[in-house]
Motif scaffolding. Structure first.
Motif, PDB file in Angstrom:
ATOM      1  N   THR A  57      79.160  76.959  49.604  1.00 61.10           N
ATOM      2  CA  THR A  57      79.043  78.175  48.809  1.00 61.10           C
ATOM      3  C   THR A  57      79.180  77.830  47.335  1.00 61.10           C
ATOM      4  OG1 THR A  57      80.070  79.445  50.600  1.00 61.10           O
ATOM      5  CG2 THR A  57      79.955  80.490  48.432  1.00 61.10           C
ATOM      6  N   VAL A  58      78.215  78.277  46.546  1.00 62.39           N
ATOM      7  CA  VAL A  58      78.251  78.031  45.104  1.00 62.39           C
ATOM      8  C   VAL A  58      78.417  79.363  44.385  1.00 62.39           C
ATOM      9  CG1 VAL A  58      75.718  78.102  44.918  1.00 62.39           C
ATOM     10  CG2 VAL A  58      77.063  76.958  43.149  1.00 62.39           C
ATOM     11  N   TRP A  59      79.309  79.374  43.389  1.00 59.46           N
ATOM     12  CA  TRP A  59      79.514  80.550  42.553  1.00 59.46           C
ATOM     13  C   TRP A  59      78.769  80.337  41.238  1.00 59.46           C
ATOM     14  CZ3 TRP A  59      82.832  79.266  46.325  1.00 59.46           C
ATOM     15  CH2 TRP A  59      83.445  80.294  47.049  1.00 59.46           C
ATOM     16  N   LEU A  60      77.957  81.320  40.852  1.00 59.03           N
ATOM     17  CA  LEU A  60      77.109  81.198  39.674  1.00 59.03           C
ATOM     18  C   LEU A  60      77.394  82.333  38.696  1.00 59.03           C
ATOM     19  CD1 LEU A  60      73.742  80.536  41.555  1.00 59.03           C
ATOM     20  CD2 LEU A  60      75.172  78.804  40.447  1.00 59.03           C
ATOM     21  N   TYR A  61      77.352  81.982  37.421  1.00 55.02           N
ATOM     22  CA  TYR A  61      77.450  82.989  36.371  1.00 55.02           C
ATOM     23  C   TYR A  61      76.141  82.948  35.592  1.00 55.02           C
ATOM     24  CZ  TYR A  61      78.824  85.469  32.138  1.00 55.02           C
ATOM     25  OH  TYR A  61      78.881  86.344  31.081  1.00 55.02           O
ATOM     26  N   SER A  62      75.357  84.019  35.689  1.00 50.39           N
ATOM     27  CA  SER A  62      74.048  84.080  35.049  1.00 50.39           C
ATOM     28  C   SER A  62      74.167  84.701  33.674  1.00 50.39           C
ATOM     29  CB  SER A  62      73.067  84.896  35.906  1.00 50.39           C
ATOM     30  OG  SER A  62      72.905  84.295  37.173  1.00 50.39           O
ATOM     31  N   GLN A  63      73.594  84.033  32.691  1.00 51.16           N
ATOM     32  CA  GLN A  63      73.616  84.532  31.330  1.00 51.16           C
ATOM     33  C   GLN A  63      72.406  85.422  31.068  1.00 51.16           C
ATOM     34  OE1 GLN A  63      74.914  81.411  28.457  1.00 51.16           O
ATOM     35  NE2 GLN A  63      74.684  80.034  30.204  1.00 51.16           N
ATOM     36  N   GLN A  64      72.486  86.234  30.045  1.00 56.88           N
ATOM     37  CA  GLN A  64      71.435  87.195  29.757  1.00 56.88           C
ATOM     38  C   GLN A  64      70.217  86.562  29.092  1.00 56.88           C
ATOM     39  OE1 GLN A  64      73.618  90.106  27.432  1.00 56.88           O
ATOM     40  NE2 GLN A  64      73.832  91.442  29.211  1.00 56.88           N
ATOM     41  N   ASN A  65      70.340  85.344  28.580  1.00 61.65           N
ATOM     42  CA  ASN A  65      69.233  84.720  27.855  1.00 61.65           C
ATOM     43  C   ASN A  65      68.301  83.912  28.762  1.00 61.65           C
ATOM     44  OD1 ASN A  65      70.918  82.619  28.488  1.00 61.65           O
ATOM     45  ND2 ASN A  65      71.435  82.102  26.355  1.00 61.65           N
TER      46      ASN A  65
END
Length: 251
Positions: A57-65
């Protein structure tokens, strides 16, 4: 899309970017092949866990750019250590990984993900001989996902069923298919497959990986299929496959 997501993925590749960060290439059944950035130096606990062929399981934080998402955590559930310890398994897994990345999972995210997962799981528990057959099966089935696999049941010229008792079968590069005995008269080709070799790939297209790894295949037929399938996959990818060069004499 939510900024924070949690997804199942297989780690495919890791490369250094900047001074201490890494760009991680992954695959899952929804996104297909995608990338994330792992920040932090060598002391980061995630660096050792996020390694090729680990699943979890990978946790990702997606940026708005629209930049690649940041990897904030990873919980590995499958490690597959023998893929790093055995030279043949390592090169075979690297070859498949390179092909999947370069072809972007053949545009078939779900099918490629589960085909790849089954291949890696099978490699982990198999002997080297079984792995060699497993690689042929994976590549043959992947050619099907790419839409480049020749029909091993019917003649590409007259469309009649190929008779399995035929001594050998000629592959026609022009038609991307096999010829029956009548249609092959006077035809020359760099690829001739024994009836055993043709039977093997016909069954490998429909049988499970476990069954394919235990099917009988003489050394002569194996060599025919290896050279033939490597030729097909190289043409289908349509770019240099670096692992072939690194694996000369091993694959």
């Amino acid at each position: 899309m939510p900024r924070n997501t949690r997804e199942q993925a297989i780690i495919l590749f890791s490369r250094l970017i900047g001074e201490d960060n890494r760009l991680i290439t992954m695959i899952n059944d929804q996104r297909g092949v995608f990338e994330g950035v792992l920040y932090g130096g060598r002391k980061s606990k995630l660096r050792s866990m996020i390694s090729p062929w680990h699943s979890g399981t990978v946790w990702l934080y997606s940026q708005q750019n629209n930049q690649n998402p940041k990897i904030t955590d990873f919980d590995p559930t499958i490690f597959r250590p023998s893929l790093r310890e055995n030279l043949y398994k390592n090169i075979a897994a690297s070859l498949v990984t390179e092909i999947v990345i370069k072809t972007q999972a053949a545009g078939e995210n779900q099918q490629t993900f589960f085909l790849l997962k089954g291949f890696l799981d099978g490699m982990e528990i198999s002997s080297e001989e079984g792995c060699r057959k497993g690689l042929l099966r994976f590549l043959w089935r992947y050619l099907g996902l790419l839409g480049e696999r020749p029909d091993s049941f019917y003649c590409s010229c007259c469309s009649q069923p190929l008779k399995k008792n035929q001594e050998f079968f000629i592959y026609s590069p022009q038609d991307n298919g096999f010829l029956c005995q009548g249609c092959s008269l006077g035809i020359t080709s760099p690829f001739l497959l024994s009836s055993e070799a043709l039977e093997y790939i016909s069954m490998a297209a429909i049988e499970s990986g476990a069954r394919a790894r235990t099917m009988e295949l003489s050394p002569e037929s194996y060599d025919q299929l290896r050279n033939f399938i490597f030729y097909l996959i190289t043409n289908s990818v349509n770019t240099k496959i670096k692992t072939f060069e690194a694996g000369i004499g091993i694959l």
